[in-house]
Every structure is written in structure tokens, then in C-alpha cells.
Write an enzyme that holds these catalytic residues in place. Structure first.
Site, PDB file in Angstrom:
ATOM      1  CD  GLU A  37      28.313  40.446  18.046  1.00 17.00           C
ATOM      2  OE1 GLU A  37      27.158  39.951  17.536  1.00 17.00           O
ATOM      3  OE2 GLU A  37      28.286  41.577  18.617  1.00 17.00           O
ATOM      4  NE  ARG A 206      16.981  41.668  31.921  1.00 14.72           N
ATOM      5  CZ  ARG A 206      16.986  41.133  30.684  1.00 14.72           C
ATOM      6  NH1 ARG A 206      16.735  39.964  30.537  1.00 14.72           N
ATOM      7  NH2 ARG A 206      17.690  41.803  29.919  1.00 14.72           N
ATOM      8  CE1 TYR A 239      14.164  32.264  34.550  1.00 15.24           C
ATOM      9  CE2 TYR A 239      12.065  33.259  34.327  1.00 15.24           C
ATOM     10  CZ  TYR A 239      13.349  33.143  33.831  1.00 15.24           C
ATOM     11  OH  TYR A 239      13.828  33.848  32.828  1.00 15.24           O
ATOM     12  CG  ASP A 321      14.881  40.340  19.559  1.00 12.41           C
ATOM     13  OD1 ASP A 321      14.083  39.560  19.600  1.00 12.41           O
ATOM     14  OD2 ASP A 321      15.074  40.874  20.668  1.00 12.41           O
ATOM     15  CB  ALA A 334      15.205  33.864  22.636  1.00 10.70           C
TER      16      ALA A 334
END
Ligand code: FAD
Length: 446
Positions: A37, A206, A239, A321, A334
């Protein structure tokens, strides 16, 4: 678990949700895994993410530890309705004052039933934190940014090179390095337009908001249940992401260009969102009033215009992705990466190991064949998602919602929305596993 010499050593590039799910699945199957990573730490944003029942089933098959991480990360049923445990996605009209005597009224348009515990939502950062804990020690290597892959036919191993000048060898490379994948560019070439994501002309805002405030703004009923508010050139989904927080996302059409070399997030403001939703219904505007005054604007890119022609080359393949980045309007990007991982885990290492043990084929050829099968099993479904996500966004955001004479026409889109959603939610992962094994065995001559 003891490893035979035939057990493959796999390098995973990228430690997002899909890379970590893959690492959990392969290590559980005794594969020697190294995950690289680029970042110093694992980072996910504090926003919501949801998985439908069949994705959670795929996670369970890949490794029960993934579901453990989802639940310990605080996942909840998407509808916190004590009287009805089913998870519904409710579409409602988000535009305009719809009843003079009740400015809070919004017309219900479609209620899609995802079943009991049919959709679990969680804070991304909390899920990722707990997922990392499921990966055995020694697997994860941070601050390793892939720069080159050398996969020579006549060499035993594939070589990965990193920007810090180091390199490692592996039997195969699975790249889960996301929408701006370096591995994709290495596989396809810098001149190929499919190497780069494309701007979908939508931006997202968001926010995570305490439930008690949301309840005062939009009412108790909507607060505890997933709702999608549709209207001209924008939509809003919200949600519960745990028992006291709501995740809300507003997506707005943007006719402008967004150059690829510009960061995909920019500073935005609540004022911009409220201006875009000027004539929307009162609950929508009340909810947006609870967004932070300053917030990030996310440019939504995908791979719709130039889909990746092949997800594999030799002993390298693209997953999640990196292979099929989608805009988020089905809430399934995802999830499709998780399905990819199940497909790969079906073959590695049991099948690949078995064939090389029986000396039918070399380990390298077994892995090449597995990646061919993966490409065949996954490419058309995942590229359908990328297209379908753009399509449903156009339906949610039809300009006709603003025209009373065209409202009935606008509402006629929901049969299509239902069919597309069910194609995602009712995926038969068992059949995919069977087809995967069958195709792989044929390929390997068994
Ligand atoms: P990423 O999460 O992008 O991870 C890639 C990793 O690779 C990163 O950690 C990166 O640092 C690393 N990396 C990159 N380049 C290199 C390199 N050269 N070397 C080493 N490491 C590298 N999906 C759902 O299923 N449900 C939802 O509800 C949902 N909601 C969404 C809402 C929004 C607004 C958006 C934008 C997306 C949503 N998605 C949802 C989609 C989901 O977020 C993505 O599909 C998913 O995060 C992709 O995971 P990934 O692991 O493939 O890639």
C-alpha cells in the site's frame, strides 16, 4: 497452516477495501500474500458504505473474518425500523412543495425490498480499521508505491518495482490499486484512453449527521430508513450508518469539465448545495442545512467511456475499481470488487495448487489460466454496472421532475430502476463459483 511448494505467492497492490478483502481471503486459504500500500497508514473517509445481502454472503464465503469486521465496525440494517426488520430502499419525490397544506409531504415513488437484514451499512473508516485487524502479521507493507511490473514469459517470477527503488518477486500480481490504478496503465499502456478514468459530470457532497438533529429536520420516519430523493439534475440518498448517525450524500450534475490532473476533491460549501437544490422540498433543504458549512466536493470519475478491454495479462490481473471503477449511484462498486475476490478465491490456491501438484501445468500457467477465467467470469457483469450506474443517475435526475406535465413520464422509470437493482442484489454467487471452476478446469485441460 503448512504450505506446499506449489502454493502460490501472490502480491496484492493497494490496500483499499477490495485489496484487504482479498488479503483476508487468500491468507485464509494458506496462500503466501504480500500486500503493498502506497500510503503511510490505512485511510478511509468517515462516510457511509452499504452492502446488500448477497455481498455479505460473498464476504462470508471469502472469510468469516470480513463479516466479523463489518459487524464490529458497527454495521446496522439500513432501516432501523423496529416494527419491520426488512431493508427497503425508498424512492421519493424530492422536488418542490407537493402539498400546499403540508410542506413536509413527499410523494413515495417506489419501495424496493432487499429482505431481512438485506442491506447493511457501516462507516467506511470503522470497517477498514477492523478489516486490517483480520490480516495476519507480516502481510501488509506500507509506504510501497508500485512503479513497474516485469512479467517475462521465460522467468519463474514476476517482479514488482516500487518508487523507493526496492523490488520484490511473486508468482503473480493482483492489482487492487483503485480508480487511478498504476497497474492498469502498465498493462494497457499510457496511450490507451482506458488507462485513465473519465469525469461523469457529477459531483457529490457527503456528510455524517447525528440522528437526533436529522429527526427534527425530516421527521422520525425518514430518519430511520434509507431514502433516495429524486429531482431535476440532482439526487440525495441517506441511511443510518450506526445507531446514532445518518450518512447523507447529495449528487449534483455538473456541465463543466474536471481535468484528470486536478485533485478529485475540492473545497465546497453548504451554500453551493443549497443553491443547487433551491426549489426542492422542505425536508431535503432542512437536511442539507445540517451539512457542515464547509465540505468537500467529490468529482465522480468512472471507466464508462473507455472500458478496460481485458482485466488480465500474463500473471497480472486487475480487480475492484482498478478494473471497473463505477460512479456510485447503485451503491455497489465495492460489492462488485467483493464478487471479483470470491471468483479468484474459488481458484486460488485449491485449484491452481492441485494442478501444479499433479504436474499437469506449471504454477505460472495455472495462474495465467485462473486470470483468464477471472476475466471471462467478471468483465461483462462489472462493465454493465458502470453503464447502469450512469443510466440510473440520469433517471433519478431527469429534468422532467420539474415539469408537472411530464411528472407521469418521469415516474415511469421505476420499473427499469427495479430491474437493474435486482440484477445486483439477486446475484447468484454459487453459480459463479460453479462456472468459474468449470471454465478453469476446461482451460487447464482437465
Ligand atoms: P480503493 O478504495 O481506491 O483502494 C485503492 C488503494 O490502492 C488505495 O489505498 C491506494 O492508496 C492504493 N494505491 C493506489 N495506487 C497505488 C500504487 N501505485 N502502489 C500501491 N498502492 C496504491 N460501493 C459499495 O459497494 N457500496 C456503497 O454504498 C458505495 N457507496 C459509494 C459512495 C460514493 C460517494 C462513492 C464515490 C463510492 C461508493 N462505492 C460504494 C464504491 C466504493 O467506494 C469503491 O468501489 C471501493 O472503495 C473501491 O475499492 P478498491 O479497494 O477497489 O479501491
Amino acid at each position: 497452516m503448512t504450505r506446499s511448494p506449489e502454493t502460490p505467492e501472490i502480491a496484492i497492490v493497494g490496500g483499499g477495501i477490495v485489496g484487504l478483502v482479498l488479503a483476508a481471503g487468500l491468507t485464509r486459504r494458506g496462500v503466501q500474500v504480500k500486500l503493498f500500500e502506497q500510503a503511510r497508514n490505512f485511510r478511509e473517509i468517515g462516510a457511509g458504505i452499504g452492502f446488500t445481502r448477497n455481498t455479505v454472503n460473498c464476504m462470508e464465503k471469502i472469510s468469516p473474518g470480513i463479516v466479523r469486521a463489518l459487524r464490529s465496525g458497527g454495521s446496522v440494517n439500513v432501516s432501523l425500523d423496529q416494527t419491520d426488520p426488512k431493508a427497503y430502499l425508498r424512492y421519493i419525490n424530492g422536488y418542490g412543495i407537493q402539498r400546499e397544506d403540508d410542506p413536509m409531504y413527499q410523494k413515495p415513488l417506489l419501495r424496493l425490498d432487499a429482505g431481512v437484514k438485506g442491506w447493511e451499512t457501516v462507516r467506511r473508516d470503522q470497517f477498514l480499521d477492523d478489516l486490517v485487524k483480520e490480516i495476519p502479521e507480516g502481510v501488509i507493507h506500507l509506504q510501497k508505491r508500485l512503479s513497474m511490473i516485469v512479467d517475462e514469459e521465460d522467468q519463474d517470477k514476476v517482479v514488482l518495482q516500487f518508487t523507493d527503488g526496492t523490488s520484490v518477486e511473486a508468482d503473480a500480481v493482483i492489482a487492487t490499486d483503485g480508480i487511478k490504478s498504476t497497474a492498469r496503465k502498465l498493462l494497457l499502456g499510457a496511450d490507451n484512453p482506458a488507462s485513465y478514468p473519465q469525469y461523469s459530470h457529477k459531483v457529490a457532497y457527503r456528510a455524517l449527521i447525528p440522528m437526533d438533529k436529522v429527526s427534527a429536520a425530516i421527521g422520525e420516519y425518514k430518519t430511520h430508513k434509507q431514502h433516495m430523493h429524486v429531482g431535476p439534475n440532482a439526487h440525495l440518498i441517506h441511511y443510518p450508518v450506526n445507531t446514532n448517525t445518518i450518512g447523507a450524500t447529495v449528487v449534483i450534475s455538473d456541465p463543466n469539465n474536471w481535468p484528470l490532473d486536478k485533485p478529485t476533491t475540492a473545497r465546497g460549501s453548504r451554500k453551493d448545495v443549497l443553491e443547487a437544490l433551491a426549489n426542492w422540498s422542505l425536508p431535503v433543504r432542512n437536511l442539507v442545512d445540517l451539512f457542515p458549512e464547509e465540505l468537500d466536493q467529490w468529482a465522480l470519475f468512472d471507466l464508462a467511456e473507455y472500458p478496460v478491454p481485458k482485466y488480465n495479462k500474463g500473471r497480472v490481473c486487475l480487480v475492484g475499481d482498478a478494473a471497473h471503477a463505477s460512479s456510485p449511484h447503485h451503491g455497489a462498486g465495492a460489492s462488485f470488487g467483493v464478487e471479483d475476490v470470491l471468483c479468484l478465491c474459488t481458484m486460488i490456491p485449491e485449484q491452481t495448487g492441485q494442478f501444479s501438484r499433479e504436474q499437469k501445468v506449471s504454477k505460472g500457467d495455472a495462474l495465467r489460466a485462473a486470470f483468464e477465467t477471472y476475466d471471462k467470469m467478471r468483465r461483462s457483469r462489472t462493465q454493465w454496472l458502470v453503464n447502469s450506474s450512469r443510466r440510473v443517475c440520469d433517471l433519478f435526475q431527469q429534468p422532467d421532475w420539474a415539469n408537472p406535465a411530464k411528472r407521469v413520464k418521469a415516474e415511469s422509470c421505476f420499473e427499469e430502476v427495479k430491474d437493474r437493482s435486482f440484477k445486483i442484489w439477486h446475484f447468484d454467487s454459487g453459480k459463479m463459483e460453479e462456472d468459474t471452476i468449470r471454465d478453469y478446469k476446461e482451460r487447464i485441460g482437465m
